[in-house]
Structures are given as C-alpha cells and as structure tokens.
Design a protein around this motif. Structure first.
Motif, mmCIF file in Angstrom:
data_model
loop_
_atom_site.group_PDB
_atom_site.id
_atom_site.type_symbol
_atom_site.label_atom_id
_atom_site.label_comp_id
_atom_site.label_asym_id
_atom_site.label_seq_id
_atom_site.Cartn_x
_atom_site.Cartn_y
_atom_site.Cartn_z
ATOM 1 N N PRO A 98 58.505 9.455 33.703
ATOM 2 C CA PRO A 98 57.657 8.683 33.287
ATOM 3 C C PRO A 98 56.392 9.523 32.390
ATOM 4 C CG PRO A 98 57.146 9.469 35.503
ATOM 5 C CD PRO A 98 58.544 10.005 34.997
ATOM 6 N N PRO A 99 55.259 8.653 31.600
ATOM 7 C CA PRO A 99 54.508 9.406 30.983
ATOM 8 C C PRO A 99 53.514 10.311 31.938
ATOM 9 C CG PRO A 99 54.585 7.103 30.410
ATOM 10 C CD PRO A 99 55.472 7.352 31.561
ATOM 11 N N ASP A 100 53.336 9.886 33.368
ATOM 12 C CA ASP A 100 52.645 10.880 34.160
ATOM 13 C C ASP A 100 53.556 11.955 35.034
ATOM 14 O OD1 ASP A 100 53.918 8.786 35.855
ATOM 15 O OD2 ASP A 100 52.212 8.834 36.921
ATOM 16 N N ARG A 101 54.759 12.044 34.469
ATOM 17 C CA ARG A 101 55.690 13.192 34.896
ATOM 18 C C ARG A 101 55.072 14.518 35.400
ATOM 19 N NH1 ARG A 101 57.920 15.155 30.815
ATOM 20 N NH2 ARG A 101 56.544 16.853 30.832
ATOM 21 N N CYS A 102 53.914 14.718 34.314
ATOM 22 C CA CYS A 102 53.408 16.258 34.603
ATOM 23 C C CYS A 102 52.536 16.367 35.879
ATOM 24 C CB CYS A 102 52.738 16.471 33.301
ATOM 25 S SG CYS A 102 52.131 18.190 33.147
ATOM 26 N N TYR A 103 51.938 15.208 36.143
ATOM 27 C CA TYR A 103 50.967 15.064 37.275
ATOM 28 C C TYR A 103 51.812 15.031 38.635
ATOM 29 C CZ TYR A 103 48.460 12.748 41.011
ATOM 30 O OH TYR A 103 47.647 12.377 42.037
ATOM 31 N N TRP A 104 52.858 14.494 38.690
ATOM 32 C CA TRP A 104 53.609 14.604 39.758
ATOM 33 C C TRP A 104 54.375 16.026 39.866
ATOM 34 C CZ3 TRP A 104 52.624 11.379 43.280
ATOM 35 C CH2 TRP A 104 52.085 9.898 42.960
ATOM 36 N N CYS A 105 54.731 16.580 38.852
ATOM 37 C CA CYS A 105 55.323 18.141 38.957
ATOM 38 C C CYS A 105 54.360 19.034 39.219
ATOM 39 C CB CYS A 105 56.058 18.285 37.351
ATOM 40 S SG CYS A 105 56.998 19.666 37.406
ATOM 41 N N LYS A 106 53.130 19.019 38.646
ATOM 42 C CA LYS A 106 52.037 19.763 39.228
ATOM 43 C C LYS A 106 51.687 19.877 40.730
ATOM 44 C CE LYS A 106 51.027 21.833 35.064
ATOM 45 N NZ LYS A 106 51.046 23.246 34.748
ATOM 46 N N ARG A 107 51.826 18.516 41.217
ATOM 47 C CA ARG A 107 51.508 18.316 42.641
ATOM 48 C C ARG A 107 52.513 19.120 43.236
ATOM 49 N NH1 ARG A 107 47.663 15.279 44.595
ATOM 50 N NH2 ARG A 107 48.628 15.238 46.622
ATOM 51 N N ALA A 108 53.764 19.091 42.726
ATOM 52 C CA ALA A 108 54.937 19.561 43.781
ATOM 53 C C ALA A 108 54.821 21.119 43.873
ATOM 54 C CB ALA A 108 56.310 19.087 43.141
ATOM 55 N N ILE A 109 54.519 21.524 42.570
ATOM 56 C CA ILE A 109 54.621 23.057 42.179
ATOM 57 C C ILE A 109 53.481 23.682 42.977
ATOM 58 C CG2 ILE A 109 53.950 24.730 40.494
ATOM 59 C CD1 ILE A 109 55.649 23.072 38.358
ATOM 60 N N ASP A 140 41.936 23.979 27.039
ATOM 61 C CA ASP A 140 42.699 22.712 27.214
ATOM 62 C C ASP A 140 42.036 21.543 27.453
ATOM 63 O OD1 ASP A 140 45.060 24.483 27.528
ATOM 64 O OD2 ASP A 140 44.459 25.296 29.599
ATOM 65 N N ASN A 141 42.570 20.432 26.672
ATOM 66 C CA ASN A 141 41.993 19.188 27.041
ATOM 67 C C ASN A 141 42.507 18.538 27.955
ATOM 68 O OD1 ASN A 141 40.788 16.683 26.270
ATOM 69 N ND2 ASN A 141 41.592 16.572 24.219
ATOM 70 N N ALA A 142 41.338 18.209 29.066
ATOM 71 C CA ALA A 142 42.028 17.448 30.215
ATOM 72 C C ALA A 142 42.444 15.927 30.126
ATOM 73 C CB ALA A 142 40.698 17.284 31.164
ATOM 74 N N SER A 143 41.915 15.342 28.941
ATOM 75 C CA SER A 143 42.287 14.168 28.595
ATOM 76 C C SER A 143 43.805 13.971 28.239
ATOM 77 C CB SER A 143 41.462 13.603 27.352
ATOM 78 O OG SER A 143 41.701 14.260 26.313
ATOM 79 N N ASP A 144 44.380 14.764 27.795
ATOM 80 C CA ASP A 144 46.006 14.758 27.411
ATOM 81 C C ASP A 144 46.789 15.637 28.070
ATOM 82 O OD1 ASP A 144 45.411 17.297 26.409
ATOM 83 O OD2 ASP A 144 45.948 16.605 24.347
ATOM 84 N N ARG A 145 46.218 16.057 29.324
ATOM 85 C CA ARG A 145 46.932 16.743 30.216
ATOM 86 C C ARG A 145 47.025 16.315 31.838
ATOM 87 N NH1 ARG A 145 48.139 22.284 28.486
ATOM 88 N NH2 ARG A 145 47.516 22.857 26.307
ATOM 89 N N PRO A 146 47.978 15.425 32.033
ATOM 90 C CA PRO A 146 47.780 14.606 33.347
ATOM 91 C C PRO A 146 47.752 15.533 34.308
ATOM 92 C CG PRO A 146 49.972 13.983 32.175
ATOM 93 C CD PRO A 146 48.919 14.878 31.170
ATOM 94 N N GLY A 147 48.538 16.944 34.063
ATOM 95 C CA GLY A 147 48.659 17.857 35.335
ATOM 96 C C GLY A 147 47.366 18.244 35.882
ATOM 97 N N MET A 148 46.509 18.377 34.852
ATOM 98 C CA MET A 148 44.995 18.924 35.343
ATOM 99 C C MET A 148 44.494 18.066 36.537
ATOM 100 S SD MET A 148 43.631 20.437 31.858
ATOM 101 C CE MET A 148 42.057 20.916 32.469
ATOM 102 N N ARG A 149 44.710 16.758 36.444
ATOM 103 C CA ARG A 149 44.147 16.011 37.496
ATOM 104 C C ARG A 149 44.851 16.286 38.663
ATOM 105 N NH1 ARG A 149 45.982 10.446 39.448
ATOM 106 N NH2 ARG A 149 47.442 10.582 37.506
ATOM 107 N N ALA A 150 46.085 16.570 38.515
ATOM 108 C CA ALA A 150 46.463 17.141 39.832
ATOM 109 C C ALA A 150 46.081 18.420 40.490
ATOM 110 C CB ALA A 150 48.243 17.589 39.791
#
Length: 252
Positions: A85-96, A120-130
């Motif tokens: 999904p578009p927020d895949r990076c978020y879930w991946c970062k959480r797992a990692i 790094d721009n937080a607005s286009d990096r959902p992984g940074m929220r994780a």
C-alpha cells in the motif's frame, strides 16, 4: 568532527545504529567511533535488501572495528507490507526498527539511532513517522547536517562512501498496490546486479507491468542504447520488454 554531533554523542554515549552501509549510516558510524561512543551496528536482512548492500555493510563495519549484528526479518509475512500500500514504508520501518530495538535491548544499548539527515523531507517519507513513534533518534537530522555536508565531511575523513550513490530498497521498484513477491524482488535484484556489472551506476530498474523500465542519469543513456541488445537478452527471463525512462535520474 561536527561539534554539535560530538556533543550529541557525549550526551548519548551508548547507541545502537541501524546500519545500511550507505553514505549517512557509514558517516554516523565513523562519527560515533570518533566521539568514543559505545556503538554497535545492526543490519536487518530482508527480501528488500540486495546482497551487495549486505556485503558493503560488513566491510564497513569491519574497517571501523565495530561489531555488526545481522537480524533476519521476513517482511513479506506481514500483509500490511506485502500488499504494497502507499504507506508500506511506514509498516516496514516499524517492523525493522522494532527488531533492532529488541536486539539492542538485549545488548544493553538504550538508544537506537538512524542515518536520517536534514535534507530528508518528512512529508514524503512515511517511514519517518514510524521512527518518531518508536523513539528512534536521528543525530544527523537533529544536528542540522544535510546530505551535501555529510558527503563533504565523509570525503575529508577518507570514507569510501563519500560519493556512493543513494540506494533505496528493492520494494520501491514496484508500483504501490501491486503485491510484493519474493520472485519480483529477486528479478529486480538480478536486473540491477547485471547493469552494475556492465558499468552503470546510480540507476533504478522499475517494474512496469511485465516490463523493466530503466531510469538512469542522462550521461549514461548512450551506453544503454549501445548495449541494448545485450541488456534485453540478459533481462528476458524476468521481463517481456526493457524500456528506457525518458525522465532522467538525478543524483542526491
């Protein structure tokens, strides 16, 4: 060394570093060692990382005299990641980073850090929220160091990564909502490994249906066109066609 970064490590002398072997994490590892911090590097092994990155991480950790802990992680077992999904990076970062935090806790290291920098721009990096949710610290970003500054400092310190092209995980080559499979990721790695062996650099092989869409800097287009038959033949087992993306890739 940057004085702010030195002061940061003075306040946090025991750290676990999420290590990829790229420009930012390599510089951060060097900085931690220079600051006399107790640092250990952690590399998460998954279907998203190519073999060359793992080998680079091992060599760099060894050259810095730092123990590298390798953590296997089956990211494709999580449907929130594998469905892409578009927020895949978020879930991946959480797992990692959950995996790294658990390993760091066992090693007695209270702070987990990563190589996110001030560019790094937080607005286009959902992984940074994780990372924020998990309490991961980003010393380079907190100290205001940009990608350009990190490359310049890395060159001054003689780090071999100072001009290493940025590299994102293999999952980024596959469009969102197209399921991630071990086969598709392996095909991407094979294609990119072949192009790297041919002398190409700082490129991406993106999946477009059953085709490979190659994106690379403008000054390498002629080389690609001159060798297109060889490249098509090499990629034929995994892709029906090989396309050149007319939007050139620009380096960071």
């Amino acid at each position: 060394m940057n004085t702010k970064l030195k002061a940061w490590f003075a306040e946090h002398p025991q750290v676990a570093l999420a290590f990829s072997g790229g420009v930012d994490s390599a510089f951060l590892l060097h900085a931690a060692r220079e600051a006399k911090a107790n640092v250990r590097a952690y590399y998460v092994i998954s279907a998203f990382q190519p073999q060359f990155e793992r080998e680079d991480a091992r060599k760099l950790a060894t050259s810095c005299g730092v123990k590298l802990t390798e953590i296997p992680l089956d990211v494709l077992a999580d449907t929130r990641i594998a469905s892409n999904p578009p927020d895949r990076c978020y879930w991946c970062k959480r797992a990692i980073f959950n995996a790294i935090a658990n390993a760091a806790q066992l090693d007695g290291l209270p702070v987990v850090i990563d190589g996110t920098n001030a560019s790094d721009n937080a607005s286009d990096r959902p992984g940074m929220r994780a990372l924020q949710e998990l309490g991961v610290r980003s010393p380079l970003r907190e100290c205001g160091l940009t990608k350009r500054q990190i490359r310049e400092l890395s060159r001054e310190f003689g780090l071999p990564t100072w001009n290493k092209p940025s590299y994102s995980c293999l999952a980024t080559r596959i469009p969102h909502d197209q399921p991630l499979t071990a086969e598709a990721l392996a095909a991407t790695e094979r294609a990119e490994s072949f192009l790297r062996e041919c002398g190409f650099s700082d490129f991406r092989v993106r999946r477009c249906g059953s085709c490979a869409r190659i994106q690379l800097p403008r000054d390498q287009w002629d080389k690609l066109l001159n060798e297109h038959e060889t490249i098509r033949a090499a990629l034929a087992a995994d892709y029906d066609e090989v396309l050149l993306d007319l939007k050139e890739r620009t380096s960071e």
